[in-house]
Design a protein around this motif. Structure first.
Motif, PDB file in Angstrom:
ATOM      1  N   UNK A 287      11.614  34.616  14.598  1.00 35.83           N
ATOM      2  CA  UNK A 287      12.696  34.362  15.550  1.00 35.83           C
ATOM      3  C   UNK A 287      13.166  32.925  15.392  1.00 35.83           C
ATOM      4  N   UNK A 288      14.465  32.754  15.248  1.00 33.91           N
ATOM      5  CA  UNK A 288      14.999  31.410  15.064  1.00 33.91           C
ATOM      6  C   UNK A 288      15.032  30.657  16.385  1.00 33.91           C
ATOM      7  N   UNK A 289      14.985  29.339  16.279  1.00 28.09           N
ATOM      8  CA  UNK A 289      15.017  28.472  17.453  1.00 28.09           C
ATOM      9  C   UNK A 289      16.450  28.020  17.679  1.00 28.09           C
ATOM     10  N   UNK A 290      16.943  28.147  18.901  1.00 27.20           N
ATOM     11  CA  UNK A 290      18.308  27.744  19.226  1.00 27.20           C
ATOM     12  C   UNK A 290      18.288  26.506  20.098  1.00 27.20           C
ATOM     13  N   UNK A 291      19.427  25.813  20.137  1.00 31.57           N
ATOM     14  CA  UNK A 291      19.518  24.585  20.926  1.00 31.57           C
ATOM     15  C   UNK A 291      19.341  24.854  22.416  1.00 31.57           C
ATOM     16  N   UNK A 292      19.639  26.081  22.858  1.00 33.89           N
ATOM     17  CA  UNK A 292      19.521  26.409  24.288  1.00 33.89           C
ATOM     18  C   UNK A 292      18.074  26.385  24.761  1.00 33.89           C
ATOM     19  N   UNK A 293      17.116  26.393  23.842  1.00 34.63           N
ATOM     20  CA  UNK A 293      15.704  26.356  24.218  1.00 34.63           C
ATOM     21  C   UNK A 293      15.264  24.964  24.659  1.00 34.63           C
ATOM     22  N   UNK A 294      16.099  23.965  24.420  1.00 36.78           N
ATOM     23  CA  UNK A 294      15.740  22.588  24.773  1.00 36.78           C
ATOM     24  C   UNK A 294      16.686  22.046  25.838  1.00 36.78           C
ATOM     25  N   UNK A 295      16.110  21.332  26.785  1.00 39.19           N
ATOM     26  CA  UNK A 295      16.917  20.651  27.791  1.00 39.19           C
ATOM     27  C   UNK A 295      17.545  19.415  27.152  1.00 39.19           C
ATOM     28  N   UNK A 296      18.836  19.220  27.389  1.00 42.64           N
ATOM     29  CA  UNK A 296      19.524  18.031  26.897  1.00 42.64           C
ATOM     30  C   UNK A 296      20.340  17.395  28.008  1.00 42.64           C
ATOM     31  N   UNK A 297      20.259  16.070  28.152  1.00 41.97           N
ATOM     32  CA  UNK A 297      19.442  15.185  27.338  1.00 41.97           C
ATOM     33  C   UNK A 297      17.949  15.385  27.598  1.00 41.97           C
ATOM     34  N   UNK A 298      17.163  15.167  26.559  1.00 39.68           N
ATOM     35  CA  UNK A 298      15.718  15.329  26.677  1.00 39.68           C
ATOM     36  C   UNK A 298      15.107  14.194  27.478  1.00 39.68           C
ATOM     37  N   UNK A 299      15.520  12.968  27.160  1.00 37.65           N
ATOM     38  CA  UNK A 299      15.002  11.779  27.840  1.00 37.65           C
ATOM     39  C   UNK A 299      16.188  10.858  28.126  1.00 37.65           C
ATOM     40  N   UNK A 300      16.384  10.506  29.371  1.00 34.56           N
ATOM     41  CA  UNK A 300      17.539   9.692  29.728  1.00 34.56           C
ATOM     42  C   UNK A 300      17.250   8.216  29.468  1.00 34.56           C
TER      43      UNK A 300
ATOM     44  N   UNK B  26      23.221   1.337  29.741  1.00 33.67           N
ATOM     45  CA  UNK B  26      21.915   1.973  29.484  1.00 33.67           C
ATOM     46  C   UNK B  26      21.973   3.467  29.214  1.00 33.67           C
ATOM     47  N   UNK B  27      23.140   4.078  29.378  1.00 32.89           N
ATOM     48  CA  UNK B  27      23.189   5.542  29.390  1.00 32.89           C
ATOM     49  C   UNK B  27      23.428   6.193  28.037  1.00 32.89           C
ATOM     50  N   UNK B  28      22.744   5.673  27.034  1.00 34.38           N
ATOM     51  CA  UNK B  28      22.635   6.407  25.784  1.00 34.38           C
ATOM     52  C   UNK B  28      21.348   7.222  25.888  1.00 34.38           C
ATOM     53  N   UNK B  29      21.505   8.525  25.975  1.00 34.61           N
ATOM     54  CA  UNK B  29      20.367   9.395  26.256  1.00 34.61           C
ATOM     55  C   UNK B  29      19.872  10.081  24.989  1.00 34.61           C
ATOM     56  N   UNK B  30      18.574  10.316  24.923  1.00 36.93           N
ATOM     57  CA  UNK B  30      17.976  11.010  23.790  1.00 36.93           C
ATOM     58  C   UNK B  30      18.263  12.507  23.866  1.00 36.93           C
ATOM     59  N   UNK B  31      18.779  13.045  22.770  1.00 32.64           N
ATOM     60  CA  UNK B  31      19.052  14.481  22.672  1.00 32.64           C
ATOM     61  C   UNK B  31      18.405  15.033  21.408  1.00 32.64           C
ATOM     62  N   UNK B  32      18.132  16.331  21.434  1.00 35.27           N
ATOM     63  CA  UNK B  32      17.575  16.999  20.257  1.00 35.27           C
ATOM     64  C   UNK B  32      18.273  18.341  20.069  1.00 35.27           C
ATOM     65  N   UNK B  33      18.398  18.755  18.821  1.00 34.04           N
ATOM     66  CA  UNK B  33      18.944  20.080  18.555  1.00 34.04           C
ATOM     67  C   UNK B  33      18.554  20.541  17.154  1.00 34.04           C
TER      68      UNK B  33
END
Length: 325
Positions: free
Chosen positions: A1-14, A297-304
């Motif tokens: 099963x492939x992993x989709x971006x919807x499985x991760x909360x974004x932004x991950x870390x603010x 300061x609001x450059x937030x960490x994201x993952x996908x």
């Protein structure tokens, strides 16, 4: 099963810019990034990428009271080399600009030789500045191994070249000492690399499909910030710039439709399945920045997750929209 971006909360870390995530052999994901106060280096870890959002950060190093490592601690990266931990980062002795109108950062390295890099600040020792032939603004160092050779890649200002910073590569004698003279791989030349500021910085390397792909960030740190890319065959001389192909268009950039602005300073990791490649980067969701974007300061960490094209090149897609509740 492939992993989709919807499985991760974004932004991950603010409020964590210049994010770096490394999955270690112990099964943990280790995360570090610039903190908004630019005054220390911290690490957090978790068994899952999502878990990093709630993991407690541990400070491993603090800026000096004065001197070369006393101001503006930027863009730490955590690397595991020959059984020891290393962090590369940039620091300055002042917040003032130099005669070229640049910050005065240089590159530094600290080392930890115990298994747990988060155990204590006392376990980290300083190797001082990583020196290059040019004594000028330098930052955003990363390293990678190819064919048993450790390479160092970074951004630096050449006073004789227009712009803020170019990308350089050198072989390393050890994790804090260059062995060969630097070779310039890229300088800002396209329109998308020179909006407001002419910048090539934040290099990151991934090895797939018989090639090394080197991504980097370009232009000012506002909505113009974007990611470009170079590639080289894995059997070529990586210290020969002629063996690197530079792409003439950005490979990842702002998406106005979903209000994702200035994605950049990326790193790479792998998903929990140990197969799916993950793009790690920072991004904003607005353009109305008061004052210098660097101090917003609001450059937030994201993952996908991202995929690979038929020709073997990465397909990063677009920055995913925010999806937190």
């Amino acid at each position: 099963m492939s992993i989709s971006s919807s499985q991760y909360i974004n932004p991950l870390i603010v409020q964590r810019a210049d994010p770096y995530i490394y999955k270690h052999t112990d099964g943990y994901y280790y995360f570090t990034a610039s903190v908004p106060a630019y005054n220390l280096i911290e690490i957090r870890r978790a068994k899952t990428l999502a878990g990093l959002a709630h993991a407690a950060p541990q400070t491993i190093w603090r800026k000096h009271e004065s001197g070369d490592m006393s101001q503006l601690i930027w863009a730490p990266e955590l690397h595991y080399i020959d059984g020891k931990w290393f962090v590369y980062f940039a620091a300055s002795k002042t917040t003032e600009f130099d005669r070229n109108g640049m910050f005065q950062h240089r590159m530094f390295c600290i080392e930890c030789d115990v298994a747990d890099p988060m155990a204590s600040e006392e376990n980290w020792v300083e190797h001082g500045q990583i020196k290059t032939p040019m004594d000028s603004f330098s930052l955003d160092a990363t390293c990678f191994e190819a064919q048993g050779i450790l390479y160092y890649v970074w951004a630096q200002k050449d006073p004789d070249i227009k712009g803020n910073s170019n990308l350089y590569i050198a072989e390393m004698e050890n994790p804090w000492t260059l062995k060969t003279d630097p070779v310039m791989l890229s300088k800002p030349e396209y329109d998308w690399e020179t909006h407001i500021f002419a910048v090539n910085e934040g290099p990151a390397v991934i090895h797939r499909n018989g090639r090394y792909f080197l991504t980097y960030s370009a232009s000012a740190t506002d909505e113009n910030y974007c990611i470009g890319m170079l590639s080289a065959s894995d059997n070529s001389d990586l210290l020969d710039p002629a063996n690197w192909t530079k792409y003439d268009k950005p490979v990842f950039q702002s998406d106005l439709a979903t209000h994702q602005y200035g994605p950049g300073h990326n790193s790479f990791t792998v998903a929990e399945d140990n197969q799916t490649d993950i793009l790690v980067y920072h991004c904003r969701n607005y353009t109305d920045i008061k004052g210098d974007p660097l101090y917003d300061p609001n450059r937030h960490t994201k993952i996908q997750p991202f995929t690979w094209n038929a020709d073997g090149t990465p397909n990063f897609g677009k920055p995913v929209p925010y999806n937190y509740q």
